[in-house]
Design a protein around this motif. Structure first.
Motif, PDB file in Angstrom:
ATOM      1  N   ARG A 173      34.374  45.950  72.449  1.00  0.00           N
ATOM      2  CA  ARG A 173      35.827  46.186  72.350  1.00  0.00           C
ATOM      3  C   ARG A 173      36.277  47.279  73.309  1.00  0.00           C
ATOM      4  O   ARG A 173      37.312  47.138  73.995  1.00  0.00           O
ATOM      5  CB  ARG A 173      36.192  46.561  70.913  1.00  0.00           C
ATOM      6  CG  ARG A 173      37.698  46.762  70.710  1.00  0.00           C
ATOM      7  CD  ARG A 173      38.017  46.993  69.247  1.00  0.00           C
ATOM      8  NE  ARG A 173      39.456  47.093  69.041  1.00  0.00           N
ATOM      9  CZ  ARG A 173      40.137  48.239  69.092  1.00  0.00           C
ATOM     10  NH1 ARG A 173      39.488  49.372  69.357  1.00  0.00           N
ATOM     11  NH2 ARG A 173      41.439  48.268  68.904  1.00  0.00           N
ATOM     12  N   GLU A 228      34.969  48.262  76.186  1.00  0.00           N
ATOM     13  CA  GLU A 228      34.957  47.778  77.568  1.00  0.00           C
ATOM     14  C   GLU A 228      36.099  46.797  77.811  1.00  0.00           C
ATOM     15  O   GLU A 228      36.720  46.806  78.880  1.00  0.00           O
ATOM     16  CB  GLU A 228      33.615  47.100  77.869  1.00  0.00           C
ATOM     17  CG  GLU A 228      32.441  48.067  77.833  1.00  0.00           C
ATOM     18  CD  GLU A 228      31.123  47.350  78.096  1.00  0.00           C
ATOM     19  OE1 GLU A 228      31.165  46.112  78.282  1.00  0.00           O
ATOM     20  OE2 GLU A 228      30.073  48.024  78.097  1.00  0.00           O
ATOM     21  N   LEU A 229      36.396  45.933  76.812  1.00  0.00           N
ATOM     22  CA  LEU A 229      37.487  44.984  76.963  1.00  0.00           C
ATOM     23  C   LEU A 229      38.823  45.701  77.102  1.00  0.00           C
ATOM     24  O   LEU A 229      39.646  45.364  77.966  1.00  0.00           O
ATOM     25  CB  LEU A 229      37.505  44.020  75.767  1.00  0.00           C
ATOM     26  CG  LEU A 229      38.651  43.004  75.751  1.00  0.00           C
ATOM     27  CD1 LEU A 229      38.592  42.107  76.970  1.00  0.00           C
ATOM     28  CD2 LEU A 229      38.605  42.174  74.470  1.00  0.00           C
ATOM     29  N   ILE A 281      33.998  40.152  82.565  1.00  0.00           N
ATOM     30  CA  ILE A 281      33.374  40.779  81.407  1.00  0.00           C
ATOM     31  C   ILE A 281      32.369  39.785  80.834  1.00  0.00           C
ATOM     32  O   ILE A 281      32.624  38.578  80.768  1.00  0.00           O
ATOM     33  CB  ILE A 281      34.424  41.198  80.353  1.00  0.00           C
ATOM     34  CG1 ILE A 281      33.764  42.058  79.263  1.00  0.00           C
ATOM     35  CG2 ILE A 281      35.131  39.997  79.753  1.00  0.00           C
ATOM     36  CD1 ILE A 281      34.768  42.767  78.380  1.00  0.00           C
ATOM     37  N   SER A 282      31.185  40.294  80.489  1.00  0.00           N
ATOM     38  CA  SER A 282      30.122  39.419  79.989  1.00  0.00           C
ATOM     39  C   SER A 282      30.023  39.512  78.476  1.00  0.00           C
ATOM     40  O   SER A 282      30.378  40.529  77.863  1.00  0.00           O
ATOM     41  CB  SER A 282      28.782  39.813  80.626  1.00  0.00           C
ATOM     42  OG  SER A 282      28.461  41.148  80.308  1.00  0.00           O
ATOM     43  N   LYS A 283      29.576  38.420  77.858  1.00  0.00           N
ATOM     44  CA  LYS A 283      29.349  38.366  76.424  1.00  0.00           C
ATOM     45  C   LYS A 283      27.930  38.849  76.118  1.00  0.00           C
ATOM     46  O   LYS A 283      27.023  38.619  76.919  1.00  0.00           O
ATOM     47  CB  LYS A 283      29.537  36.939  75.923  1.00  0.00           C
ATOM     48  CG  LYS A 283      30.951  36.401  76.145  1.00  0.00           C
ATOM     49  CD  LYS A 283      31.057  34.951  75.691  1.00  0.00           C
ATOM     50  CE  LYS A 283      32.444  34.366  75.974  1.00  0.00           C
ATOM     51  NZ  LYS A 283      32.534  32.955  75.578  1.00  0.00           N
ATOM     52  N   GLN A 293      35.440  35.576  81.364  1.00  0.00           N
ATOM     53  CA  GLN A 293      34.508  35.954  80.308  1.00  0.00           C
ATOM     54  C   GLN A 293      33.423  34.878  80.236  1.00  0.00           C
ATOM     55  O   GLN A 293      33.720  33.696  80.203  1.00  0.00           O
ATOM     56  CB  GLN A 293      35.226  36.118  78.973  1.00  0.00           C
ATOM     57  CG  GLN A 293      36.109  34.946  78.573  1.00  0.00           C
ATOM     58  CD  GLN A 293      36.472  34.978  77.110  1.00  0.00           C
ATOM     59  OE1 GLN A 293      35.670  35.397  76.282  1.00  0.00           O
ATOM     60  NE2 GLN A 293      37.678  34.529  76.775  1.00  0.00           N
ATOM     61  N   ILE A 350      38.120  37.962  69.538  1.00  0.00           N
ATOM     62  CA  ILE A 350      38.934  38.681  70.521  1.00  0.00           C
ATOM     63  C   ILE A 350      40.311  38.999  69.942  1.00  0.00           C
ATOM     64  O   ILE A 350      40.876  40.072  70.191  1.00  0.00           O
ATOM     65  CB  ILE A 350      39.058  37.855  71.809  1.00  0.00           C
ATOM     66  CG1 ILE A 350      37.673  37.668  72.433  1.00  0.00           C
ATOM     67  CG2 ILE A 350      39.982  38.534  72.812  1.00  0.00           C
ATOM     68  CD1 ILE A 350      37.678  36.787  73.661  1.00  0.00           C
ATOM     69  N   ASN A 353      34.899  32.832  68.908  1.00  0.00           N
ATOM     70  CA  ASN A 353      35.200  33.798  69.967  1.00  0.00           C
ATOM     71  C   ASN A 353      36.694  34.095  70.016  1.00  0.00           C
ATOM     72  O   ASN A 353      37.106  35.236  70.262  1.00  0.00           O
ATOM     73  CB  ASN A 353      34.741  33.255  71.316  1.00  0.00           C
ATOM     74  CG  ASN A 353      33.237  33.307  71.453  1.00  0.00           C
ATOM     75  OD1 ASN A 353      32.570  34.058  70.749  1.00  0.00           O
ATOM     76  ND2 ASN A 353      32.703  32.501  72.351  1.00  0.00           N
ATOM     77  N   ILE A 413      30.969  40.694  74.049  1.00  0.00           N
ATOM     78  CA  ILE A 413      32.053  41.563  74.500  1.00  0.00           C
ATOM     79  C   ILE A 413      32.123  42.803  73.611  1.00  0.00           C
ATOM     80  O   ILE A 413      32.144  42.707  72.379  1.00  0.00           O
ATOM     81  CB  ILE A 413      33.395  40.798  74.467  1.00  0.00           C
ATOM     82  CG1 ILE A 413      33.341  39.634  75.454  1.00  0.00           C
ATOM     83  CG2 ILE A 413      34.555  41.725  74.791  1.00  0.00           C
ATOM     84  CD1 ILE A 413      34.567  38.742  75.408  1.00  0.00           C
TER      85      ILE A 413
END
Length: 819
Positions: A808, A810-811, A802-804, A781, A719, A715, A806
């Motif tokens: 990109r 939306e992040l 923010i939910s997984k 997250q 990210i 993860n 994820i």
């Protein structure tokens, strides 16, 4: 010696006779009945004597309390009448002013019409002023004034210096522009009321508490005339009416109301000679002292009961209830003489003694009569019970060897009849229970079959996208793949991931619905905008599925200005999306039509397709959990069987319904009906269309420090790669303790914090970070998707969520909102 025994001889000892149930019941019931009646009768007689003594002691107190209640009710009636008169005093004053001014206006109009064209206007004006000057009301204090609409004084009977003078800037003691306000009213109205209050609450010659006026336009000379008065002018008249009303209220035992002023002057009394006198002039010293005490008590307590000696009797007292009316400086009261109550107690005591004596004779007679009646009644009941026991005994002897039922007609008591009916139904109930058990077992087997089918189907639905993800991931490791083929593989992996995510979301929604944890969040949104978003989305989905030949229509039932509705847009969108997905899945050619229309106070949505249709026997099945129209292994179309079940449950949570109409090989039509609610004050937030920079967003992120905290290295890498091209200065930490050390050493702008970590979880890490940097922005997250999780996270102090897995885009949008 040989002894011979005579077998026919009677034994010297008889066998003891056994007591039968019926006889035992008879004796027991008789003894209990007699004992009960004698006991109750004795207790009742004793209680009556005891109550008589208690009532004798309490009768005086209760009588006084009843008289007090009567005094309080009547006093409150007086106060309510005073309050009512005060409330309507302004209305009465307004009506008087209006009638007075309209009378003057009529006089002026008659003079004008009678002399118009015959004499000069100056003479007409003079005659009008002379006629109106003499008009008076309110004991000669009220008069008519006249001003021009330009603010010039025309007539002021008591203030001649104002005539001919410009009064536009005239102010009263409270700085109110009287004439200017009146001229402004006359610009829009023919007549009007004005009202001015003295908020300083200080009385004076020219400015009482409240001043009310009525003005009316006189068009021939561009005048307006009016009159005014003060609410204080009404007080004397109201007080007279109140005194008249109080004098008409009747009290028991020849009592009466009395009213005194605070200075001691008597305004109302049962003795007409006392009215108008000051209590200090009373000849009876006891009476003077009593009144003086009443006045002091009223002023100190404002209201309550006062006891004092009876001035007209050697023994006895009088209890009065008094109320102090501060605005008028009045003391209102009424009383009751205890000597009258003592006489009433004596009379009531004699009546009570006579009543108890009669009751004693009656209860003794009832006891004797009851014993006689119960004797014969118990004998009758015991004989009937004996017959019932015989019937049951015969039943049990025969029922042990054969199917025999009790004849309920032979039984005399309802309880025995009910017992017999229960016994007779025993075999039938047992048979019925066996049938129900068999049916329950069949249902359980069916449920197990459905669950097994669902699990097998779910395994297939999960493995299918997982097969694509794993397979294409392995193929991507080939070094000689063309770029176009590589992009196709990436697209397949992404689509399969989205399919898997949608499947997980369906399972989570189904779990929330089953547990009752799914919450509806209603808001105001544009239904037409929702339809436009769905249309654009499914146009792309249609292309991806290779069904561009199918025509897709979205039809709205309201114009844009009226399409604001109050509901849950997320759940409504989820329902329609499920239905359109199904329509695309089962339609190979033709058209799919999505529309809505308003039916009175409801919205009816419809999704119609020209697909394979659903048979009649399957139309109810498709809404059941784990069920599809085709449950066989050879079915053509995939799916978990949860979509329609979830959609119907969501429609019910929106206080609506859902149904289907379908014909095999022609098509299906799904309908959703929900309440039509609108919020007229709601407005849609306009979309900000500012120009974007080359990275797709407006803000410059170069040099901003972002800390990524996650115990899963994959993860962290993911990210980092998503944010690599943004210009951000990235830091990574594999646990909460390391993240806190980074916050101490560096001035971090934003933290992406995983919630589920060993040793120090995200919530505890958040609290420690806040101590080091209180204003730092922290985004949670998490891979959880439970009910109310977002609300819990935001309430814990996180700035965002923010939910997984994820995304990109939306992040990046969330980061740009925070930094």
């Amino acid at each position: 010696m040989i002894y011979f025994i005579d077998m026919n001889s009677n034994p010297t000892h008889k066998k003891p006779t056994k007591l039968r149930i019926s006889r035992a019941y008879f004796l027991l019931f008789l003894v209990l009945t007699i004992s009960f009646l004698l006991g109750i009768g004795g207790v009742w007689i004793y209680k009556e004597f005891s109550d008589f003594h208690k009532e004798s002691q309490n009768l005086r107190k209760e009588s006084i309390e009843r008289q007090k209640d009567l005094l309080v009710r009547n006093a409150n009636e007086c106060l309510n009448f005073i309050s009512y008169q005060n409330k309507i005093s302004e209305t009465r004053l307004k009506h008087r002013l209006e009638n007075f001014v309209k009378q003057a206006h009529a006089i002026a109009n008659n003079i004008y019409l009678g002399n118009k064209g015959k004499i000069p206007d100056t003479e007409i004006k003079k005659r009008i002023k002379q006629a109106i000057t003499a008009l008076r009301f309110t004991s000669g204090r009220g008069y008519i004034f006249i001003n021009t609409l330009g603010g010039k004084g025309v007539l002021y009977p008591f203030s001649k210096e104002n005539e001919g003078k410009n009064l536009s800037n005239f102010q009263d003691l409270n700085k109110n522009f009287i004439v200017k306000n009146e001229i402004e009213l006359m610009r829009y109205k023919e007549e009007a009321y004005t009202k001015y209050e003295n908020h300083h609450m200080v009385k004076n010659k020219y400015n009482a508490y409240t001043k009310v006026s009525f003005i009316k336009k006189f068009k021939p000379y561009n005048w307006y005339m009016g009159s005014f008065a003060y609410l204080d002018d009404m007080k004397g008249e109201i007080q007279k009416e109140v005194l008249t009303r109080i004098s008409q209220i009747s009290l028991d035992n020849n009592n009466y109301f009395f009213v005194y002023q605070k200075d001691g002057k008597c305004l109302l009394h049962g003795d007409s000679v006392s009215i108008g006198q000051n209590y200090q002039n009373y000849k009876n010293p006891i009476r003077r002292k009593n009144v003086e005490m009443l006045l002091k008590s009223a002023v100190m307590k404002e209201s309550g009961f006062v006891s004092y000696p009876d001035p007209d009797a050697e023994k006895g007292t009088k209890v009065s209830y008094i109320q102090y009316i501060e605005d008028w400086n009045w003391i209102i009261g009424a009383g009751v003489f205890t000597s009258d109550i003592d006489k009433s107690i004596e009379i009531a005591g004699k009546e009570l003694q006579s009543k108890v004596n009669r009751y004693i004779i009656q209860i003794i007679s009832i006891i004797v009569l009851a014993i006689i009646i119960l004797y014969f009644t118990t004998r009758y009941i015991s004989s009937r019970m004996k017959q019932n026991f015989v019937s049951f005994n015969n039943f049990f002897r025969r029922a042990s060897t054969q199917s025999y039922k009790i004849n309920t007609e032979e039984l005399h008591f309802t309880e025995f009849q009910d017992l017999a009916i229960t016994i007779n139904r025993m075999i039938d109930i047992r048979t019925q229970k066996e049938k129900e058990l068999l049916l329950a077992r069949e249902k359980a087997e069916e449920s197990d079959r459905l669950k097994s089918s669902f699990l097998a189907n779910m395994s297939h639905e999960i493995r299918t996208p997982m097969n694509a993800i794993i397979g294409f991931s392995e193929l991507l490791q080939q070094e000689d793949l063309p770029q176009e083929t590589r992009q196709q593989f990436f697209s397949h992996i992404r689509n399969s991931g989205n399919t898997l995510l949608n499947l997980i979301n369906d399972i989570i929604d189904f779990s929330k619905i089953e547990s009752g944890e799914l919450k509806i969040s209603k808001t105001t949104f544009s239904l037409n905008q929702l339809f436009e978003e769905l249309y654009q989305t499914f146009e792309k989905i249609k292309t991806k599925k290779g069904k561009d030949h199918i025509k897709l229509e979205f039809t709205t039932g309201l114009d844009n200005s009226n399409s604001l509705v109050y509901s849950d847009p997320l759940r409504l969108k989820q329902i329609i999306t499920n239905l359109v997905d199904n329509a695309l899945k089962f339609t190979e050619k033709g058209i799919i039509q999505v529309s809505y229309q308003v039916d009175v106070d409801s919205l009816i949505f419809s999704v119609k397709d020209s697909g394979i249709g659903i048979s009649k026997d399957k139309q109810d099945v498709i809404f059941s959990r784990f069920r599809q129209a085709d449950d066989s292994h050879a079915r053509r179309f995939g799916g978990t069987g949860l979509g329609l079940s979830i959609s119907r449950k969501l429609a019910e949570l929106l206080n609506g319904t859902m149904w289907v109409e379908s014909t095999v090989d022609i098509g299906s039509s799904f309908f959703i009906k929900i309440p039509f609610l609108q919020n007229e004050k709601a407005e849609l937030t306009p979309i900000n269309k500012n120009t974007k920079r080359k990275n797709g967003y407006n803000k410059n992120l170069y040099g901003k420090k972002v800390l990524i905290v996650d115990d899963y290295k994959v993860n962290l890498t993911l990210i980092e790669q998503m944010l690599h091209a943004t210009g951000l200065e990235l830091y990574v930490a594999e646990n909460g303790q390391l993240a806190i050390e980074y916050c101490i050493k560096h001035q971090i702008d934003l933290v992406l914090l995983d919630l589920q970590m060993p040793e120090l979880n995200g919530y505890d890490t958040l609290k420690l970070m806040r101590k080091e940097q209180p204003k730092i922005k922290i985004i949670a997250q998490t891979a959880y998707a439970l009910a109310n999780e977002k609300e819990q996270i935001l309430n814990s102090g996180f700035n965002g969520y923010i939910s997984k897995p994820i995304v990109r885009k939306e992040l990046l949008e969330l980061i740009y909102q925070m930094i």
